[in-house]
Design a protein around this motif. Structure first.
Motif, PDB file in Angstrom:
ATOM      1  N   GLY A 245       0.601  -1.162   0.236  1.00 36.19           N
ATOM      2  CA  GLY A 245      -0.037  -0.044   0.239  1.00 36.19           C
ATOM      3  C   GLY A 245       1.066   1.360   0.046  1.00 36.19           C
ATOM      4  N   ASP A 246       0.112   2.750  -0.053  1.00 41.19           N
ATOM      5  CA  ASP A 246       1.233   3.567  -0.539  1.00 41.19           C
ATOM      6  C   ASP A 246       0.756   4.013   0.856  1.00 41.19           C
ATOM      7  OD1 ASP A 246       1.253   3.511  -2.996  1.00 41.19           O
ATOM      8  OD2 ASP A 246      -0.313   3.563  -3.832  1.00 41.19           O
ATOM      9  N   THR A 247       1.834   5.601   1.199  1.00 45.46           N
ATOM     10  CA  THR A 247       1.209   6.358   2.556  1.00 45.46           C
ATOM     11  C   THR A 247      -0.190   7.207   2.677  1.00 45.46           C
ATOM     12  OG1 THR A 247       3.441   6.540   2.824  1.00 45.46           O
ATOM     13  CG2 THR A 247       1.990   7.950   3.362  1.00 45.46           C
ATOM     14  N   ILE A 248      -0.948   6.949   3.474  1.00 46.20           N
ATOM     15  CA  ILE A 248      -1.842   7.973   3.724  1.00 46.20           C
ATOM     16  C   ILE A 248      -1.435   9.184   4.454  1.00 46.20           C
ATOM     17  CG2 ILE A 248      -3.519   6.851   2.187  1.00 46.20           C
ATOM     18  CD1 ILE A 248      -4.194   5.354   5.173  1.00 46.20           C
ATOM     19  N   GLU A 249      -2.951  10.226   4.890  1.00 45.49           N
ATOM     20  CA  GLU A 249      -2.307  10.336   5.834  1.00 45.49           C
ATOM     21  C   GLU A 249      -2.758  10.255   7.236  1.00 45.49           C
ATOM     22  OE1 GLU A 249      -7.268  10.182   5.080  1.00 45.49           O
ATOM     23  OE2 GLU A 249      -4.617  10.862   4.364  1.00 45.49           O
ATOM     24  N   ARG A 250      -2.557   9.565   7.350  1.00 41.88           N
ATOM     25  CA  ARG A 250      -2.649   8.186   8.957  1.00 41.88           C
ATOM     26  C   ARG A 250      -1.214   7.623   8.880  1.00 41.88           C
ATOM     27  NH1 ARG A 250      -8.439   7.613   7.023  1.00 41.88           N
ATOM     28  NH2 ARG A 250      -9.833   8.788   8.513  1.00 41.88           N
TER      29      ARG A 250
ATOM     30  N   ARG B 282      -6.645   2.062  13.790  1.00 40.96           N
ATOM     31  CA  ARG B 282      -6.967   0.619  14.159  1.00 40.96           C
ATOM     32  C   ARG B 282      -8.040   0.703  12.739  1.00 40.96           C
ATOM     33  NH1 ARG B 282      -8.782   2.015  19.672  1.00 40.96           N
ATOM     34  NH2 ARG B 282      -7.273   1.952  19.852  1.00 40.96           N
ATOM     35  N   MET B 283      -8.177   1.751  12.183  1.00 41.46           N
ATOM     36  CA  MET B 283      -9.039   1.431  10.700  1.00 41.46           C
ATOM     37  C   MET B 283      -8.072   0.430   9.904  1.00 41.46           C
ATOM     38  SD  MET B 283      -8.887   4.078   8.873  1.00 41.46           S
ATOM     39  CE  MET B 283     -10.327   3.793   7.938  1.00 41.46           C
ATOM     40  N   GLU B 284      -7.444  -0.192  10.118  1.00 41.33           N
ATOM     41  CA  GLU B 284      -6.283  -0.866   9.094  1.00 41.33           C
ATOM     42  C   GLU B 284      -5.322  -1.829  10.045  1.00 41.33           C
ATOM     43  OE1 GLU B 284      -5.327  -0.202   5.925  1.00 41.33           O
ATOM     44  OE2 GLU B 284      -7.084   2.274   6.158  1.00 41.33           O
TER      45      GLU B 284
ATOM     46  N   LYS C 246      -6.615  -5.843   8.642  1.00 38.49           N
ATOM     47  CA  LYS C 246      -5.685  -6.037   7.309  1.00 38.49           C
ATOM     48  C   LYS C 246      -3.863  -6.265   7.458  1.00 38.49           C
ATOM     49  CE  LYS C 246      -4.393  -2.676   4.495  1.00 38.49           C
ATOM     50  NZ  LYS C 246      -5.141  -1.112   3.256  1.00 38.49           N
ATOM     51  N   VAL C 247      -3.982  -5.558   8.130  1.00 39.75           N
ATOM     52  CA  VAL C 247      -2.516  -5.876   8.663  1.00 39.75           C
ATOM     53  C   VAL C 247      -2.006  -7.494   9.880  1.00 39.75           C
ATOM     54  CG1 VAL C 247      -0.382  -5.083   9.931  1.00 39.75           C
ATOM     55  CG2 VAL C 247      -1.572  -3.169   9.694  1.00 39.75           C
ATOM     56  N   ARG C 248      -2.733  -7.490  10.088  1.00 40.77           N
ATOM     57  CA  ARG C 248      -2.767  -8.343  11.303  1.00 40.77           C
ATOM     58  C   ARG C 248      -2.013  -9.708   9.508  1.00 40.77           C
ATOM     59  NH1 ARG C 248      -6.654  -7.079  16.068  1.00 40.77           N
ATOM     60  NH2 ARG C 248      -5.093  -6.915  17.255  1.00 40.77           N
TER      61      ARG C 248
ATOM     62  N   TRP D 299      -4.463   3.428  16.905  1.00 40.36           N
ATOM     63  CA  TRP D 299      -4.274   4.447  17.347  1.00 40.36           C
ATOM     64  C   TRP D 299      -5.331   4.777  16.331  1.00 40.36           C
ATOM     65  CZ3 TRP D 299      -3.825   8.919  13.802  1.00 40.36           C
ATOM     66  CH2 TRP D 299      -3.260   8.733  12.138  1.00 40.36           C
ATOM     67  N   VAL D 300      -6.806   6.029  16.945  1.00 37.58           N
ATOM     68  CA  VAL D 300      -7.726   6.040  15.916  1.00 37.58           C
ATOM     69  C   VAL D 300      -7.042   7.630  16.534  1.00 37.58           C
ATOM     70  CG1 VAL D 300      -9.165   4.249  17.139  1.00 37.58           C
ATOM     71  CG2 VAL D 300      -8.716   6.938  18.496  1.00 37.58           C
ATOM     72  N   ASP D 301      -8.094   8.293  15.178  1.00 39.39           N
ATOM     73  CA  ASP D 301      -8.149  10.139  14.879  1.00 39.39           C
ATOM     74  C   ASP D 301      -8.747   9.929  16.353  1.00 39.39           C
ATOM     75  OD1 ASP D 301      -8.118   8.974  12.510  1.00 39.39           O
ATOM     76  OD2 ASP D 301     -10.229   9.833  11.742  1.00 39.39           O
ATOM     77  N   GLY D 302      -7.876  11.086  16.447  1.00 39.00           N
ATOM     78  CA  GLY D 302      -7.751  12.232  17.248  1.00 39.00           C
ATOM     79  C   GLY D 302      -6.924  12.039  18.440  1.00 39.00           C
ATOM     80  N   GLU D 303      -5.827  10.663  18.021  1.00 41.70           N
ATOM     81  CA  GLU D 303      -5.024  10.321  19.045  1.00 41.70           C
ATOM     82  C   GLU D 303      -4.087  10.968  17.917  1.00 41.70           C
ATOM     83  OE1 GLU D 303      -6.572   5.964  21.531  1.00 41.70           O
ATOM     84  OE2 GLU D 303      -5.742   6.582  20.028  1.00 41.70           O
ATOM     85  N   ASN D 304      -2.525  11.275  18.812  1.00 37.12           N
ATOM     86  CA  ASN D 304      -1.710  11.141  17.834  1.00 37.12           C
ATOM     87  C   ASN D 304      -0.003  10.322  17.789  1.00 37.12           C
ATOM     88  OD1 ASN D 304       1.533  12.834  17.260  1.00 37.12           O
ATOM     89  ND2 ASN D 304       1.218  14.012  19.116  1.00 37.12           N
ATOM     90  N   PRO D 305      -0.399   9.430  16.734  1.00 36.78           N
ATOM     91  CA  PRO D 305       0.439   8.593  16.660  1.00 36.78           C
ATOM     92  C   PRO D 305       2.038   8.467  16.665  1.00 36.78           C
ATOM     93  CG  PRO D 305      -0.398   9.716  14.481  1.00 36.78           C
ATOM     94  CD  PRO D 305      -0.593  10.608  15.267  1.00 36.78           C
TER      95      PRO D 305
END
Length: 371
Positions: free
Chosen positions: A46-51, A69-71, A74-76, A90-96
């Motif tokens: 896959g390619d880099t995204i904003e997350r 977390r939404m990925e 697939k990663v597993r 992590w989920v949106d709103g948290e700092n990865p």
């Protein structure tokens, strides 16, 4: 369900070697974003995204994958799951970037993969408080020498693209456009065993004089010289790349003579490819044949590039590259000659360096093929 092309032990060895090479380079850690390096190390495509998704590893650091977390599901399915690597989701709103810092601890020198964009590099550097550097020397060394399983996949890819070239005379004829021919070729690339079509170049007549021409609506004409450069990825993600030159009907006699010289130049470079030779020496072997025939100025590019999970990767077979070739390196040998406004020609095989020389992975006829 895992769909890994190689065993989990292969990926474990790759991770261990990357960590060891990082230590040799004086790096405390490397951070690898989506792209060919991540695909190679753990099978995540896959390619880099904003997350942010990133693999963090290094000497004494437990390999950790920071992932939205939404990925996660697939990663597993990749080597990440097969090896039970640590996941920091992590989920949106948290700092990865906090998760990256947590995985690393105190570090001084950290490398990042080529494919990790500034969108993530800058905040990672700010969070860690260090100046990041490229991990290219580590990752290049990891991927440049192929193991037996990788060579088998490249051989599979080579066989598949050879099968397509053998079918090109079915579609290449006067009155059709380059685009129409390319559509047939693309369909055949998948039919002959690839999962994706990475590129199709059909350069007829004057369009063949542009090495990176793709396709156009130009109508192919009787007497045209046509460059057909094609490639795709087989299910494992390893790529094919092969070029042949065709004549529609009876070719011009001068063009035919020049292409005979081109075939000799390509063979000279193949003969020069062996352990201990440099990349520049292989390039010179092709270049010298063309120069001796007065065609040196018509050769506009390097002789080749490495191939694997990327179509273009190290080693680059180019003037000035003193890299010493080693057994297991895989790359193209593709000299070409180009005459602006008239025609061009290129002959390309993928080769793998062996103990005694090199093995061609493409064996479709090399000479000018009339259709």
């Amino acid at each position: 369900m895992s769909t890994l092309p190689f065993s989990s032990s292969v990926y474990a060895a790759r991770l261990d070697r990357a960590a060891s090479l990082a230590a040799d380079a004086g790096l405390d850690a490397i951070i690898v974003g989506p792209g060919p390096d991540l695909q190679y190390l753990v099978g995540v495509e896959g390619d880099t995204i904003e997350r942010l998704t990133a693999l963090v590893l290094g000497p004494g650091i437990a390999p950790t994958v920071v992932v939205p977390r939404m990925e996660l599901a697939k990663v597993r399915t990749t080597a990440v799951g097969a090896l039970g690597l640590r996941l920091a989701d992590w989920v949106d709103g948290e700092n990865p970037y906090d998760l990256v810092a947590d995985a690393l601890g105190t570090v001084t020198r950290v490398g990042v993969s080529d494919a990790l964009p500034a969108l993530h590099v800058i905040p990672i550097g700010e969070r860690l408080g260090v100046a990041l550097e490229l991990a290219t020397p580590v990752l290049r060394e990891s991927r440049m020498v192929k193991d037996a399983a990788e060579i088998a996949e490249l051989r599979r890819a080579g066989d598949a693209i050879d099968a397509v070239h053998r079918r090109v005379p079915e579609w290449l004829r006067a009155g059709r456009t380059e685009r129409e021919v390319a559509a047939d070729i693309a369909e055949a690339i998948v039919a002959e065993g690839h999962r994706t079509v990475e590129f199709v170049i059909v350069g007829s007549g004057p369009n063949g004089a542009d090495p990176h021409h793709e396709v156009s609506d130009r109508v192919i004409q009787e007497g045209d010289i046509v460059v057909v450069d094609i490639g795709g990825a087989v299910p494992s993600g390893y790529n094919s790349d092969s070029t042949r030159t065709y004549a529609v009907g009876e070719p011009d006699a001068v063009a035919a003579e020049r292409i005979v010289v081109l075939v000799r130049a390509q063979q000279a470079a193949v003969d020069a490819a062996r352990p201990g030779a440099t990349a520049a020496e292989v390039d010179a072997a092709a270049r010298d044949v063309l120069a001796a025939a007065g065609l040196g100025e018509a050769f506009l590019h390097r002789t080749g590039h490495g191939i694997g999970v990327s179509v273009h990767e190290e080693p680059y077979i180019a003037p000035g590259n003193d890299l010493v070739l080693r057994e297991g390196m895989a790359f193209s040998i593709e000299p070409g000659i180009y005459f602006a406004g008239e025609w061009g020609a290129r002959i390309e095989d993928i080769v793998v360096v062996t103990a005694e020389g090199c093995e061609r992975l493409n064996v479709a006829p090399h000479g000018l093929t009339s259709v």
